[in-house]
Write a protein that holds these residues in place. Structure first.
Motif, PDB file in Angstrom:
ATOM      1  N   PRO A 144       0.813  -1.223   0.000  1.00 16.39           N
ATOM      2  CA  PRO A 144       0.000   0.000   0.000  1.00 16.39           C
ATOM      3  C   PRO A 144       0.847   1.274   0.000  1.00 16.39           C
ATOM      4  CG  PRO A 144      -0.885  -1.601   1.553  1.00 16.39           C
ATOM      5  CD  PRO A 144       0.451  -2.121   1.129  1.00 16.39           C
ATOM      6  N   SER A 145       1.955   1.254   0.722  1.00 16.32           N
ATOM      7  CA  SER A 145       2.818   2.430   0.763  1.00 16.32           C
ATOM      8  C   SER A 145       3.554   2.619  -0.556  1.00 16.32           C
ATOM      9  CB  SER A 145       3.813   2.317   1.916  1.00 16.32           C
ATOM     10  OG  SER A 145       3.133   2.413   3.157  1.00 16.32           O
ATOM     11  N   LEU A 146       3.992   1.523  -1.168  1.00 15.91           N
ATOM     12  CA  LEU A 146       4.651   1.645  -2.469  1.00 15.91           C
ATOM     13  C   LEU A 146       3.698   2.228  -3.502  1.00 15.91           C
ATOM     14  CD1 LEU A 146       7.140  -0.642  -4.192  1.00 15.91           C
ATOM     15  CD2 LEU A 146       5.045  -0.098  -5.435  1.00 15.91           C
ATOM     16  N   LEU A 147       2.455   1.755  -3.516  1.00 13.99           N
ATOM     17  CA  LEU A 147       1.479   2.296  -4.467  1.00 13.99           C
ATOM     18  C   LEU A 147       1.231   3.784  -4.205  1.00 13.99           C
ATOM     19  CD1 LEU A 147      -1.129  -0.605  -4.633  1.00 13.99           C
ATOM     20  CD2 LEU A 147       0.779  -0.144  -6.187  1.00 13.99           C
ATOM     21  N   ASN A 148       1.212   4.163  -2.950  1.00 14.70           N
ATOM     22  CA  ASN A 148       1.002   5.567  -2.605  1.00 14.70           C
ATOM     23  C   ASN A 148       2.159   6.435  -3.096  1.00 14.70           C
ATOM     24  OD1 ASN A 148      -0.223   7.834  -1.294  1.00 14.70           O
ATOM     25  ND2 ASN A 148       1.223   7.581   0.403  1.00 14.70           N
ATOM     26  N   ILE A 149       3.383   5.999  -2.837  1.00  9.28           N
ATOM     27  CA  ILE A 149       4.558   6.788  -3.228  1.00  9.28           C
ATOM     28  C   ILE A 149       4.744   6.795  -4.744  1.00  9.28           C
ATOM     29  CG2 ILE A 149       7.074   6.957  -3.027  1.00  9.28           C
ATOM     30  CD1 ILE A 149       5.534   7.748  -0.474  1.00  9.28           C
ATOM     31  N   GLN A 150       4.396   5.697  -5.406  1.00 11.71           N
ATOM     32  CA  GLN A 150       4.604   5.562  -6.851  1.00 11.71           C
ATOM     33  C   GLN A 150       3.349   5.860  -7.660  1.00 11.71           C
ATOM     34  OE1 GLN A 150       7.984   5.656  -6.816  1.00 11.71           O
ATOM     35  NE2 GLN A 150       7.992   4.169  -8.468  1.00 11.71           N
ATOM     36  N   ARG A 151       2.416   6.550  -7.075  1.00 13.45           N
ATOM     37  CA  ARG A 151       1.115   6.737  -7.724  1.00 13.45           C
ATOM     38  C   ARG A 151       1.196   7.464  -9.070  1.00 13.45           C
ATOM     39  NH1 ARG A 151      -3.223   9.420  -4.734  1.00 13.45           N
ATOM     40  NH2 ARG A 151      -2.557   8.179  -2.945  1.00 13.45           N
ATOM     41  N   GLU A 152       2.134   8.359  -9.247  1.00 12.79           N
ATOM     42  CA  GLU A 152       2.204   9.081 -10.522  1.00 12.79           C
ATOM     43  C   GLU A 152       2.702   8.165 -11.634  1.00 12.79           C
ATOM     44  OE1 GLU A 152       0.836  11.961 -11.173  1.00 12.79           O
ATOM     45  OE2 GLU A 152       0.195  11.932  -9.087  1.00 12.79           O
ATOM     46  N   GLY A 153       3.747   7.416 -11.375  1.00 13.33           N
ATOM     47  CA  GLY A 153       4.271   6.510 -12.390  1.00 13.33           C
ATOM     48  C   GLY A 153       3.317   5.388 -12.735  1.00 13.33           C
ATOM     49  N   LYS A 154       2.466   5.013 -11.785  1.00  8.51           N
ATOM     50  CA  LYS A 154       1.516   3.924 -11.979  1.00  8.51           C
ATOM     51  C   LYS A 154       0.089   4.427 -12.215  1.00  8.51           C
ATOM     52  CE  LYS A 154       4.037   0.682  -8.929  1.00  8.51           C
ATOM     53  NZ  LYS A 154       4.310  -0.410  -9.886  1.00  8.51           N
ATOM     54  N   ARG A 155      -0.061   5.709 -12.470  1.00  8.56           N
ATOM     55  CA  ARG A 155      -1.385   6.343 -12.469  1.00  8.56           C
ATOM     56  C   ARG A 155      -2.387   5.621 -13.366  1.00  8.56           C
ATOM     57  NH1 ARG A 155      -4.075   9.739 -15.695  1.00  8.56           N
ATOM     58  NH2 ARG A 155      -2.278   9.878 -17.087  1.00  8.56           N
ATOM     59  N   GLU A 156      -2.030   5.370 -14.615  1.00 12.73           N
ATOM     60  CA  GLU A 156      -3.003   4.786 -15.547  1.00 12.73           C
ATOM     61  C   GLU A 156      -3.455   3.397 -15.104  1.00 12.73           C
ATOM     62  OE1 GLU A 156      -2.097   5.932 -19.958  1.00 12.73           O
ATOM     63  OE2 GLU A 156      -0.205   6.000 -18.859  1.00 12.73           O
ATOM     64  N   LYS A 157      -2.510   2.578 -14.664  1.00 10.35           N
ATOM     65  CA  LYS A 157      -2.893   1.225 -14.250  1.00 10.35           C
ATOM     66  C   LYS A 157      -3.590   1.237 -12.893  1.00 10.35           C
ATOM     67  CE  LYS A 157      -2.400  -2.102 -16.251  1.00 10.35           C
ATOM     68  NZ  LYS A 157      -1.286  -3.014 -16.601  1.00 10.35           N
TER      69      LYS A 157
END
Length: 241
Positions: A144-157
């Motif tokens: 959950p924390s990785l998704l939060n920190i990486q939200r811009e790079g993973k935005r579309e998915k």
């Protein structure tokens, strides 16, 4: 699959490796062998499989529609069957569906032609090696924390994940991403796995040691874009406290 992990407790190291020679010639999967597992290991297995899928799905789009739909079907199966496996410990059909999902989650099928992440596993391995927390439990802390920190790079998915897995269509993009991350955390907790370091009496003081281990292993550019530097890993660990 062709992967394995070995822990050396004396040096607090956990190392993964892979080779085509590790592939079995054939495998017999019998759900009844899972009946004797304690509930925590059933929960661990479901969450580990879930994160295996996410590591190959929540990256960036490459128009791999078949692979995406495979991954989404597997995730939805775990959401449906995971809680049932805990509630109905000798339900053969439930265990069979989970066993087959776990197999397809990491036998190479959904990895074909798509970018992969695996940073959650690498960061989680260090928590296991240093603190003895079960592998899947560390994944529930880190993801959950990785998704939060990486939200811009993973935005579309992440938006696709929010829509297709969690049915989140209302609100702006950030709200839907927040909702998807919160729903993922909630699923792990409903399976009985805590999602914060504090739940294991960890205050974050070991983060420098965790980062040192990553550096010693050369794990300084993780993720599907190789942009999870040690500084970003530190952010993820801090967010996971």
């Amino acid at each position: 699959n062709r992967s394995a992990v070995i822990t050396r407790r004396a040096t607090q190291d956990k190392q993964s490796f892979r080779n085509n020679l590790l592939y079995p010639r054939f495998a017999i999967l019998d759900p009844e062998y899972t009946y004797s597992l304690p509930p925590v290991q059933i929960a661990n297995g479901v969450v580990d499989a879930f994160v295996h899928i996410v590591e190959q799905y929540l990256t960036y789009p490459v128009d791999a529609r078949v692979q995406d739909r495979f991954a989404e079907g597997l995730l939805l199966t775990l959401l449906e069957e995971g809680p049932r496996a805990l509630a109905e410990p000798e339900n053969y059909a439930v265990r069979a569906n989970i066993m087959w999902t776990a197999t397809l989650a990491l036998n190479g099928l959904i990895a074909a032609g798509v970018p992969q992440d695996w940073a959650t596993h690498m960061l989680g391995h260090e928590l296991t090696a240093l603190h003895g927390i079960d592998h899947a439990q560390t994944l529930a802390i880190v993801l959950p924390s990785l998704l939060n920190i990486q939200r811009e790079g993973k935005r579309e998915k992440l938006l696709q994940f929010a829509s297709r897995i969690w049915g989140l269509e209302d609100g702006d993009e950030q709200q839907r991403i927040d909702g998807a991350i919160a729903a993922t955390r909630d699923f792990f907790e409903r399976m009985g796995l805590a999602t914060r370091m504090a739940d294991y009496q960890l205050d974050g003081s070991s983060i420098p040691q965790l980062l040192l281990k990553l550096e010693q292993k050369g794990l300084t550019a993780l993720g599907e874009r190789q942009d999870i530097t040690l500084a970003v890993s530190r952010q993820i660990y801090l967010d996971a406290r």
